[in-house]
Design a protein around this motif. Structure first.
Motif, PDB file in Angstrom:
ATOM      1  N   SER A  93      25.916  29.675  16.932  1.00  0.00           N
ATOM      2  CA  SER A  93      24.585  29.140  16.631  1.00  0.00           C
ATOM      3  C   SER A  93      23.506  30.221  16.680  1.00  0.00           C
ATOM      4  CB  SER A  93      24.233  28.007  17.605  1.00  0.00           C
ATOM      5  OG  SER A  93      24.200  28.500  18.933  1.00  0.00           O
ATOM      6  N   GLY A  94      23.932  31.482  16.778  1.00  0.00           N
ATOM      7  CA  GLY A  94      22.980  32.586  16.718  1.00  0.00           C
ATOM      8  C   GLY A  94      22.316  32.932  18.034  1.00  0.00           C
ATOM      9  N   GLN A  95      22.800  32.374  19.157  1.00  0.00           N
ATOM     10  CA  GLN A  95      22.195  32.663  20.462  1.00  0.00           C
ATOM     11  C   GLN A  95      22.881  33.853  21.133  1.00  0.00           C
ATOM     12  OE1 GLN A  95      22.823  28.689  22.100  1.00  0.00           O
ATOM     13  NE2 GLN A  95      20.612  28.456  22.318  1.00  0.00           N
ATOM     14  N   GLN A  96      22.155  34.527  22.030  1.00  0.00           N
ATOM     15  CA  GLN A  96      22.753  35.581  22.845  1.00  0.00           C
ATOM     16  C   GLN A  96      23.548  34.932  23.981  1.00  0.00           C
ATOM     17  OE1 GLN A  96      18.870  37.201  23.692  1.00  0.00           O
ATOM     18  NE2 GLN A  96      19.586  39.213  23.072  1.00  0.00           N
ATOM     19  N   ALA A  97      24.701  35.503  24.317  1.00  0.00           N
ATOM     20  CA  ALA A  97      25.508  34.947  25.408  1.00  0.00           C
ATOM     21  C   ALA A  97      26.270  36.063  26.102  1.00  0.00           C
ATOM     22  CB  ALA A  97      26.473  33.892  24.867  1.00  0.00           C
ATOM     23  N   PHE A  98      26.643  35.795  27.367  1.00  0.00           N
ATOM     24  CA  PHE A  98      27.335  36.783  28.196  1.00  0.00           C
ATOM     25  C   PHE A  98      28.486  36.078  28.911  1.00  0.00           C
ATOM     26  CE2 PHE A  98      22.871  37.632  27.814  1.00  0.00           C
ATOM     27  CZ  PHE A  98      22.798  38.978  27.475  1.00  0.00           C
ATOM     28  N   LEU A  99      29.653  36.694  28.907  1.00  0.00           N
ATOM     29  CA  LEU A  99      30.835  36.076  29.529  1.00  0.00           C
ATOM     30  C   LEU A  99      31.554  37.120  30.371  1.00  0.00           C
ATOM     31  CD1 LEU A  99      32.653  33.429  29.517  1.00  0.00           C
ATOM     32  CD2 LEU A  99      34.048  34.615  27.818  1.00  0.00           C
ATOM     33  N   LEU A 100      31.811  36.790  31.639  1.00  0.00           N
ATOM     34  CA  LEU A 100      32.559  37.680  32.541  1.00  0.00           C
ATOM     35  C   LEU A 100      33.773  36.912  33.049  1.00  0.00           C
ATOM     36  CD1 LEU A 100      32.532  40.408  34.248  1.00  0.00           C
ATOM     37  CD2 LEU A 100      31.572  39.013  36.079  1.00  0.00           C
ATOM     38  N   GLU A 101      34.979  37.455  32.827  1.00  0.00           N
ATOM     39  CA  GLU A 101      36.178  36.738  33.256  1.00  0.00           C
ATOM     40  C   GLU A 101      37.238  37.691  33.779  1.00  0.00           C
ATOM     41  OE1 GLU A 101      37.970  34.580  30.006  1.00  0.00           O
ATOM     42  OE2 GLU A 101      37.256  36.037  28.539  1.00  0.00           O
ATOM     43  N   GLU A 102      38.016  37.163  34.717  1.00  0.00           N
ATOM     44  CA  GLU A 102      39.093  37.897  35.384  1.00  0.00           C
ATOM     45  C   GLU A 102      40.384  37.744  34.581  1.00  0.00           C
ATOM     46  OE1 GLU A 102      41.560  36.653  39.318  1.00  0.00           O
ATOM     47  OE2 GLU A 102      39.400  36.815  39.602  1.00  0.00           O
ATOM     48  N   SER A 103      41.196  38.800  34.540  1.00  0.00           N
ATOM     49  CA  SER A 103      42.493  38.722  33.866  1.00  0.00           C
ATOM     50  C   SER A 103      43.408  37.756  34.605  1.00  0.00           C
ATOM     51  CB  SER A 103      43.144  40.114  33.832  1.00  0.00           C
ATOM     52  OG  SER A 103      44.532  40.023  33.622  1.00  0.00           O
ATOM     53  N   GLU A 104      44.192  37.001  33.850  1.00  0.00           N
ATOM     54  CA  GLU A 104      45.103  36.044  34.490  1.00  0.00           C
ATOM     55  C   GLU A 104      46.306  36.738  35.114  1.00  0.00           C
ATOM     56  OE1 GLU A 104      46.089  32.807  31.932  1.00  0.00           O
ATOM     57  OE2 GLU A 104      44.009  32.197  31.665  1.00  0.00           O
ATOM     58  N   GLN A 105      46.636  37.958  34.640  1.00  0.00           N
ATOM     59  CA  GLN A 105      47.809  38.664  35.171  1.00  0.00           C
ATOM     60  C   GLN A 105      47.495  39.533  36.379  1.00  0.00           C
ATOM     61  OE1 GLN A 105      47.215  38.886  31.693  1.00  0.00           O
ATOM     62  NE2 GLN A 105      48.663  37.233  31.269  1.00  0.00           N
ATOM     63  N   SER A 106      46.265  40.054  36.427  1.00  0.00           N
ATOM     64  CA  SER A 106      45.936  40.976  37.513  1.00  0.00           C
ATOM     65  C   SER A 106      44.507  40.751  37.975  1.00  0.00           C
ATOM     66  CB  SER A 106      46.110  42.430  37.047  1.00  0.00           C
ATOM     67  OG  SER A 106      45.977  43.310  38.130  1.00  0.00           O
ATOM     68  N   PRO A 107      44.293  40.491  39.281  1.00  0.00           N
ATOM     69  CA  PRO A 107      42.954  40.144  39.760  1.00  0.00           C
ATOM     70  C   PRO A 107      41.985  41.313  39.803  1.00  0.00           C
ATOM     71  CG  PRO A 107      44.476  40.306  41.604  1.00  0.00           C
ATOM     72  CD  PRO A 107      45.297  40.467  40.359  1.00  0.00           C
ATOM     73  N   ASP A 108      42.426  42.524  39.449  1.00  0.00           N
ATOM     74  CA  ASP A 108      41.499  43.656  39.501  1.00  0.00           C
ATOM     75  C   ASP A 108      41.053  44.122  38.111  1.00  0.00           C
ATOM     76  OD1 ASP A 108      43.968  44.663  38.787  1.00  0.00           O
ATOM     77  OD2 ASP A 108      43.770  46.505  39.960  1.00  0.00           O
ATOM     78  N   ILE A 109      41.309  43.326  37.064  1.00  0.00           N
ATOM     79  CA  ILE A 109      40.806  43.653  35.729  1.00  0.00           C
ATOM     80  C   ILE A 109      39.856  42.553  35.266  1.00  0.00           C
ATOM     81  CG2 ILE A 109      41.363  44.041  33.302  1.00  0.00           C
ATOM     82  CD1 ILE A 109      43.941  45.181  34.036  1.00  0.00           C
ATOM     83  N   ASP A 390      52.565  55.527  41.089  1.00  0.00           N
ATOM     84  CA  ASP A 390      51.269  56.009  40.609  1.00  0.00           C
ATOM     85  C   ASP A 390      50.816  55.173  39.426  1.00  0.00           C
ATOM     86  OD1 ASP A 390      52.914  56.781  38.524  1.00  0.00           O
ATOM     87  OD2 ASP A 390      51.927  58.718  38.235  1.00  0.00           O
ATOM     88  N   GLY A 391      51.653  54.231  39.000  1.00  0.00           N
ATOM     89  CA  GLY A 391      51.366  53.466  37.795  1.00  0.00           C
ATOM     90  C   GLY A 391      50.601  52.196  38.064  1.00  0.00           C
ATOM     91  N   GLU A 392      50.251  51.539  37.002  1.00  0.00           N
ATOM     92  CA  GLU A 392      49.595  50.247  37.071  1.00  0.00           C
ATOM     93  C   GLU A 392      50.386  49.305  36.178  1.00  0.00           C
ATOM     94  OE1 GLU A 392      45.502  50.118  36.813  1.00  0.00           O
ATOM     95  OE2 GLU A 392      45.194  51.911  37.992  1.00  0.00           O
ATOM     96  N   VAL A 393      50.541  48.079  36.599  1.00  0.00           N
ATOM     97  CA  VAL A 393      51.319  47.118  35.826  1.00  0.00           C
ATOM     98  C   VAL A 393      50.445  45.930  35.461  1.00  0.00           C
ATOM     99  CG1 VAL A 393      53.514  47.792  36.867  1.00  0.00           C
ATOM    100  CG2 VAL A 393      52.158  45.995  37.940  1.00  0.00           C
ATOM    101  N   ARG A 394      50.805  45.280  34.368  1.00  0.00           N
ATOM    102  CA  ARG A 394      50.022  44.126  33.932  1.00  0.00           C
ATOM    103  C   ARG A 394      50.427  42.861  34.683  1.00  0.00           C
ATOM    104  NH1 ARG A 394      46.447  42.732  32.457  1.00  0.00           N
ATOM    105  NH2 ARG A 394      46.843  41.369  30.711  1.00  0.00           N
ATOM    106  N   ASN A 395      51.673  42.820  35.226  1.00  0.00           N
ATOM    107  CA  ASN A 395      52.155  41.607  35.890  1.00  0.00           C
ATOM    108  C   ASN A 395      51.994  41.709  37.406  1.00  0.00           C
ATOM    109  OD1 ASN A 395      54.067  43.624  36.003  1.00  0.00           O
ATOM    110  ND2 ASN A 395      55.816  42.271  35.831  1.00  0.00           N
ATOM    111  N   THR A 396      50.812  42.163  37.842  1.00  0.00           N
ATOM    112  CA  THR A 396      50.551  42.372  39.272  1.00  0.00           C
ATOM    113  C   THR A 396      50.832  41.112  40.091  1.00  0.00           C
ATOM    114  OG1 THR A 396      48.883  44.039  38.782  1.00  0.00           O
ATOM    115  CG2 THR A 396      48.784  43.026  40.950  1.00  0.00           C
ATOM    116  N   LYS A 397      50.340  39.968  39.607  1.00  0.00           N
ATOM    117  CA  LYS A 397      50.491  38.731  40.381  1.00  0.00           C
ATOM    118  C   LYS A 397      51.957  38.340  40.527  1.00  0.00           C
ATOM    119  CE  LYS A 397      45.876  36.963  39.346  1.00  0.00           C
ATOM    120  NZ  LYS A 397      45.081  35.938  38.652  1.00  0.00           N
ATOM    121  N   GLU A 398      52.752  38.583  39.478  1.00  0.00           N
ATOM    122  CA  GLU A 398      54.191  38.291  39.559  1.00  0.00           C
ATOM    123  C   GLU A 398      54.849  39.138  40.649  1.00  0.00           C
ATOM    124  OE1 GLU A 398      57.416  37.485  36.219  1.00  0.00           O
ATOM    125  OE2 GLU A 398      55.629  38.448  35.385  1.00  0.00           O
ATOM    126  N   VAL A 399      54.467  40.421  40.701  1.00  0.00           N
ATOM    127  CA  VAL A 399      55.051  41.345  41.687  1.00  0.00           C
ATOM    128  C   VAL A 399      54.668  40.927  43.101  1.00  0.00           C
ATOM    129  CG1 VAL A 399      55.069  43.734  42.517  1.00  0.00           C
ATOM    130  CG2 VAL A 399      55.126  43.273  40.053  1.00  0.00           C
TER     131      VAL A 399
END
Length: 758
Positions: A93-109, A390-399
């Motif tokens: 509808s042409g309005q400005q908007a802002f969205l902040l959301e946490e990744s479902e796989q990892s709580p630090d992204i 030293d790596g980072e994984v996308r399935n943090t919550k699973e681990v």
């Protein structure tokens, strides 16, 4: 044609993010970070800017707002799908908007979307979170602002898209300052980044401020280590509830945060049992071939890991069990199952460790963990798991869920190596596994931190932990934290509790933690006043809410059935009530005050984040590794290149590690030329100085050398020296004093027998 000057992505597109200003406030061991992100649209079309970035994994995001010109909008927490629909509706509808959301796989992204920013318009985004500061092995409190978002290894499925550029090309600036206050004096603040001098704000040095030095590049996380005098003092903070919240709710009632530091009797601590199953899980992905830090490029992460495994293997007690796993895209193990520690098995393991290379591709940690947990535990040998990555994984919550589901059978100690290691993964594994997390960054050496954790692992297990409260009549405590599953000497245990019922502010209460230590009943008690702290800003309530939300999210993932929706509903309710983000909610802000709709087609711009180029190595090597690995269960030599298999193991240049490598599993040393060379003597000189008929001579010389010349590295060799002293005492030889005297004379030392543990 796009103007290539100013802010551009790696595709030469203008970047809307201009700057990040981060202001940290630390009160004792709780940190609040306020970040202001400034966006500007220099294009002739309306923009949608998308910025994917990391936060500490245990942070509670509790405020999100935007300033556009004179208009200030505070975001609301809403159920995630509803928030996404409102965002899309606003844009259409042409309005400005802002969205902040946490990744479902990892709580630090987190991902931040700035939608419909008009041409020539600026927007300032304010993001606030609170977090507890973890206590490190040297009693420093660690705060980390992850400035680096490394590519996450994704075993399968979609992943968050991140535009990555080298650190030197990140086209926005960062400013950072910290203000620290505590009931105890601040002794020092250290960082892996350059800081301006620490400024004390009062005479008793309980308040101080520090700023990031000039010229900081986005090639590293901003890590602060804060040291207080008498850091191990137990404490309790009572925080009044929110006046507008419903009494009886978490936000409406007072909440207490209790910090306990159990102290164990010396008699128990000195009697370490020769038992346990020690399983070491080592990351051998491609990025482990990178330098530990920029100042010593010759020391790679894998070479440091090999040295660390040498120290660990030499420090294990006779009679325990052990095994070593390595992982990348596939995984391997030295023995089919854990074996008893002996001279033979130790040597066999060390031969394989010396040949370890960073050549196993990506970072797939779930499969080796599943394999370890599938192995039956050994009776009377509690399992201790050490995980290095030293790596980072996308399935943090699973681990972390997998570790949690097996927490009753082991303790998990985790180590994050290098910049950008995921705090959610490292802290999560240790927290769920009842162990300890350590981070090795900057100029840190891996060995002392790992050996400190081995000392924790060798402490007697604490059983039958219970928490009881003594409160004024009519007042009750509802514990909000998960049950305490592990207690270590000197390590902090945190408890959050909701206080219900009327109480006088002058009243006192107490909390008692009881437990069984090596079969002996023990307890620690803390008395505290119920008067709420002033100027609390609901920090403790939000941390408590975050704790409850994380517990419910984890429980929801482990349930597979009709109850999932009920648990999800509870998380969403608490998230909205407390204003703390969750994986089921998002922050949404819509600017309804802009007089007219923003016209024109919407252009999307991904804001680039720094990513060390080497992280791509994990992904590039993955398909190559698969050519060499037909199974994840081969022995450690399978799949190695012919070149590395043919190369002889390189001798340790470090005299300390050379001495350690010569020690027997029993703790003793044999007299030969290599040992004499470490001592700076010839074999003939050592033989000539030896007292008559002494079989302890080499071991006593090694102990004298360690105490006389390597006290600065005592944390690294202390356990193996204790093993050596125990072996010497077990020989019941009459001439130990004579030997120590002769050894001092030969090496130019003046060590007392008692100082050597003899």
């Amino acid at each position: 044609m796009v103007n290539c000057f100013g802010l551009v992505t790696d595709n030469k597109e203008p970047v809307p993010l201009k700057s990040i200003d981060a202001q940290l406030e630390v009160k004792d061991h709780v940190a609040t970070l306020v970040s202001t992100l400034t966006y500007e649209n220099k294009e002739d079309k309306p923009l949608e800017a998308v910025f994917v970035f990391p936060l500490p994994g245990d942070a509670a995001v509790c405020h999100f707002s935007a300033q556009i010109g004179e208009t200030h909008i505070v975001a609301e927490v809403k159920e995630k799908q509803q928030a996404q629909e409102e965002y899309d509706d606003a844009l259409s509808s042409g309005q400005q908007a802002f969205l902040l959301e946490e990744s479902e796989q990892s709580p630090d992204i987190f991902s931040l979307k700035v939608g419909r920013l008009p041409p020539g318009e600026s927007a300032s985004i304010r993001l606030e979170y609170v977090t507890e500061l973890a206590v490190q092995a040297d009693d420093g409190l660690r705060f980390c602002l992850p400035a680096v978002l490394n590519p996450r290894y994704q075993p399968q499925g979609p992943s968050v898209q991140v535009t990555s550029v080298p650190a030197s090309l990140v086209p926005y600036s960062l400013s950072f300052s910290a203000q620290v206050s505590s009931p105890r004096p601040i002794s020092k603040i250290e960082s892996s980044c350059s800081l301006e001098p620490l400024q004390y704000l009062n005479a008793d040095q309980t308040k101080a401020t520090v700023k990031l030095g000039g010229g900081h590049k986005f090639d590293r996380d901003i890590e602060l280590l804060i040291y207080y005098k008498d850091a191990h003092q137990p404490s309790a903070v009572v925080e009044a509830g929110q006046a507008s919240a419903k009494p009886g709710s978490l936000m409406g009632d007072p909440v207490v945060m209790v910090s306990l530091y159990p102290e164990f009797p010396q008699s128990v601590m000195s009697s370490r049992a020769a038992c346990g199953e020690f399983v070491f899980l080592m990351d051998l992905s491609g990025s482990m071939g990178c330098p530990m830090n920029n100042s010593t490029p010759q020391e790679t992460r894998i070479s440091s890991a090999r040295d660390t495994l040498l120290l660990l293997l030499k420090s294990l007690p006779m009679g325990c069990y052990f095994n070593i796993y390595s992982f990348g895209s596939s995984f391997e193990h030295i023995f089919p199952k854990s074996v008893e520690y002996s001279e033979k098995t130790m040597k066999e393991a060390l031969e394989k460790v010396e040949k370890m290379e960073s050549n196993l591709g990506g970072t797939e940690i779930l499969r080796p963990l599943n394999h370890i947990y599938s192995q039956a535990c050994i009776p009377k040998h509690p399992r201790q798991l050490f995980v290095f990555t030293d790596g980072e994984v996308r399935n943090t919550k699973e681990v972390t869920d997998l570790v949690k589901n097996n927490a009753d059978s082991h303790r998990c100690f985790s180590f994050g190596i290098g910049e950008g290691a995921s705090s959610a993964l490292i802290n999560g594994m240790a927290k769920e596994g009842g162990g300890q997390a350590q981070f090795i960054t900057g100029a840190d050496r891996m060995q002392p931190k790992v050996m400190q954790s081995l000392r924790f692992a060798m402490q007697p297990a604490v059983n039958d932990i219970s928490v009881s409260w003594d409160l004024p009549k009519g007042v009750s405590a509802t514990v909000l934290s998960p049950p305490i599953t592990a207690i270590f000497q000197g390590q902090r245990s945190l408890i959050y509790a909701q206080l219900t019922g009327p109480s006088s502010e002058e009243a006192d209460g107490s909390v008692t933690v009881k437990y069984s230590l090596a079969g002996h009943p023990s307890q620690n008690q803390l008395h505290f006043n119920l008067k709420p702290a002033e100027d609390s800003e609901l920090t403790v309530h939000r941390l408590a809410a975050r704790t409850v939300i994380r517990s419910m999210e984890s429980e929801e993932r482990t349930r597979r059935g009709h109850q999932d929706e009920e648990m999800k509903k509870k998380v969403v309710e608490l998230s909205i009530q407390s204003g703390v983000s969750s994986c089921f909610t998002a922050f949404i802000a819509v600017n309804k005050d802009s007089g007219k709709a923003v016209q024109g087609p919407l252009v999307r711009r991904n804001v680039p984040t720094d990513s060390h180029d080497y992280m791509a190595v994990d992904h590039l090597m993955d398909p190559l590794i698969k050519l060499f690995h037909f199974t994840g269960d081969g022995d450690l030599d399978s799949g190695r290149s012919a070149r590395s298999a043919a190369e002889p193991p390189q001798p340790h240049k470090d005299p300390l590690l050379q001495l350690v490598s010569l020690q027997n599993a029993s703790g003793s040393w044999m007299l030969h030329e290599a040992l004499a060379a470490v001592l700076g003597k010839t074999k003939e000189e050592v033989e000539k100085a030896k007292p008559e008929l002494v079989g302890l001579w080499a071991s006593i010389l090694a102990l004298i050398w360690l105490h006389g010349f390597k006290m600065d590295a005592k944390e690294e060799w202390e356990l193996l020296a204790m093993k050596a002293a125990s072996w010497i005492k077990a020989q019941n030889a009459p001439c130990v004093s004579e030997c120590v005297e002769a050894g001092n004379k030969l090496l130019g030392c003046s060590m007392k027998k008692e100082a050597l543990g003899l």
